[in-house]
Design an enzyme around this catalytic site. Structure first.
Site, mmCIF file in Angstrom:
data_model
loop_
_atom_site.group_PDB
_atom_site.id
_atom_site.type_symbol
_atom_site.label_atom_id
_atom_site.label_comp_id
_atom_site.label_asym_id
_atom_site.label_seq_id
_atom_site.Cartn_x
_atom_site.Cartn_y
_atom_site.Cartn_z
ATOM 1 N N TRP A 28 0.822 -1.221 0.000
ATOM 2 C CA TRP A 28 0.000 0.000 0.000
ATOM 3 C C TRP A 28 0.855 1.270 0.000
ATOM 4 C CZ3 TRP A 28 -4.344 -1.281 4.180
ATOM 5 C CH2 TRP A 28 -5.084 -2.374 3.720
ATOM 6 N N LYS A 29 2.148 1.100 0.078
ATOM 7 C CA LYS A 29 3.088 2.235 0.068
ATOM 8 C C LYS A 29 2.662 3.320 1.076
ATOM 9 C CE LYS A 29 4.068 1.319 -4.756
ATOM 10 N NZ LYS A 29 4.955 1.680 -5.840
ATOM 11 N N GLY A 43 4.736 1.258 -10.925
ATOM 12 C CA GLY A 43 3.914 2.463 -10.909
ATOM 13 C C GLY A 43 3.879 3.198 -12.232
ATOM 14 N N SER A 53 3.345 -3.050 -11.958
ATOM 15 C CA SER A 53 2.080 -2.803 -12.676
ATOM 16 C C SER A 53 1.246 -4.063 -12.899
ATOM 17 C CB SER A 53 2.350 -2.071 -13.993
ATOM 18 O OG SER A 53 2.965 -0.807 -13.730
ATOM 19 N N GLY A 91 1.407 -3.123 -6.243
ATOM 20 C CA GLY A 91 1.366 -1.804 -5.625
ATOM 21 C C GLY A 91 0.018 -1.149 -5.841
ATOM 22 N N GLY A 92 -0.046 -0.265 -6.842
ATOM 23 C CA GLY A 92 -1.243 0.543 -7.084
ATOM 24 C C GLY A 92 -2.554 -0.236 -7.065
HETATM 25 C C1 PEP Z 1 5.403 -1.997 -5.922
HETATM 26 O O1 PEP Z 1 5.421 -0.894 -5.421
HETATM 27 O O2 PEP Z 1 5.962 -2.944 -5.348
HETATM 28 C C2 PEP Z 1 4.723 -2.181 -7.208
HETATM 29 C C3 PEP Z 1 4.908 -3.291 -7.856
HETATM 30 O O3 PEP Z 1 3.935 -1.131 -7.645
HETATM 31 P P1 PEP Z 1 2.919 -1.130 -8.897
HETATM 32 O O4 PEP Z 1 2.151 -2.424 -8.858
HETATM 33 O O5 PEP Z 1 2.069 0.054 -8.679
HETATM 34 O O6 PEP Z 1 3.749 -1.048 -10.115
#
Ligand code: PEP
Length: 251
Positions: A10-11, A173, A212, A233-234
């Site tokens: 969730w950063k 991201g 992503s 992540g997102g």
């Molecule tokens: C992450 O921050 O570990 C990541 C993979 O982000 P995202 O899925 O948004 O690219």
């Protein structure tokens, strides 16, 4: 047989209100029993998430831990023993945002890795190359060096209770995802590196792909032989999307 895993990072997102909504959304998901699922909220929200997800079969992890396992005089940091006390089971170590934006070196990350394990949690070691490194054809060298640093410091057995996440920095991201073939190539190289040390350990270590991942591309990525799930992540900030990714991992 390796169990698939989906982990949501969730950063630095969330307020008490939005976290409560996300917990509610996750609790409503039908999640596959064959997949280990974890979320990594900000440290501020770990307690809220541990309480809110009780009985939901979703583990809670932290995004970072101090270089020492025990409490002490280290202003602003959180000891692994404190994370255990709060209900954490896993910790991200070496996320590229910390390596690149905060300058965390392999030496510091190795200390964090060891602290997490010594407190009884599982480190999720994040490794990956930048776009510049990929274009210079240095991907396998960079990833091999990042993983090799842990193996050199602690030996191959340290990987038994660890998860490795391959996250190409250019795909984090950005909406750009490694193709399943690109990701598989690196995952196979990581497993071969582990196998050079110990083939049994290599077969047991879960290798997650991150960059992503979303519901639309998860199934294809997870179908590759050396991709054992994802670090998301997102898309993990949306309960329905995250639930769909978990279900894709269960198929
Ligand atoms: C992450 O921050 O570990 C990541 C993979 O982000 P995202 O899925 O948004 O690219």
């Amino acid at each position: 047989m390796r169990r698939t895993m989906v982990a949501g990072n969730w950063k630095m997102h969330g307020t008490r209100a939005s976290v409560a909504e996300l917990i509610d959304g996750l609790a409503k998901q039908t999640l596959p029993g064959s997949v280990d699922i974890a979320v990594f909220p900000s440290s501020l929200h770990v307690g809220q998430v541990v309480n809110g997800l009780q009985g939901a079969s979703i583990a809670v992890g932290a995004q970072d831990a101090a270089v020492q396992a025990d409490q002490g005089a280290l202003t602003g940091e959180i000891a692994s023993s404190q994370l255990v006390d709060a209900g954490c089971k896993l910790v991200l170590v070496g996320h590229s945002e910390r390596r690149l934006l905060l300058g965390e070196s392999d030496e510091v990350l190795n200390r964090k890795f060891a602290a997490v394990q010594s407190a009884g949690m599982t480190p999720v070691l994040c490794i990956g190359e930048t776009l510049e490194q990929r274009e210079a054809k240095q991907t396998l060298e960079v990833v091999g060096q990042q993983l090799g640093s842990v193996i050199k410091a602690f030996g191959i057995q340290a990987l038994v209770n660890a998860v490795v996440a391959y996250e190409p920095v250019w795909a984090i991201g950005t909406g750009l995802t490694a193709t399943p073939e690109q990701a598989q190539e690196v995952h196979a190289a990581i497993r071969a590196q582990l196998a050079k040390e110990d083939s049994e350990v290599a077969q047991g270590v879960r290798l997650l792909y991150g960059g992503s991942v979303k519901a639309a591309n998860a199934a294809e990525l997870f179908s590759m032989p050396d991709i054992d799930g994802g670090l998301v992540g997102g898309a993990s900030l949306n309960a329905d999307e995250f639930g769909a990714i978990c279900r894709a991992a269960g198929n």
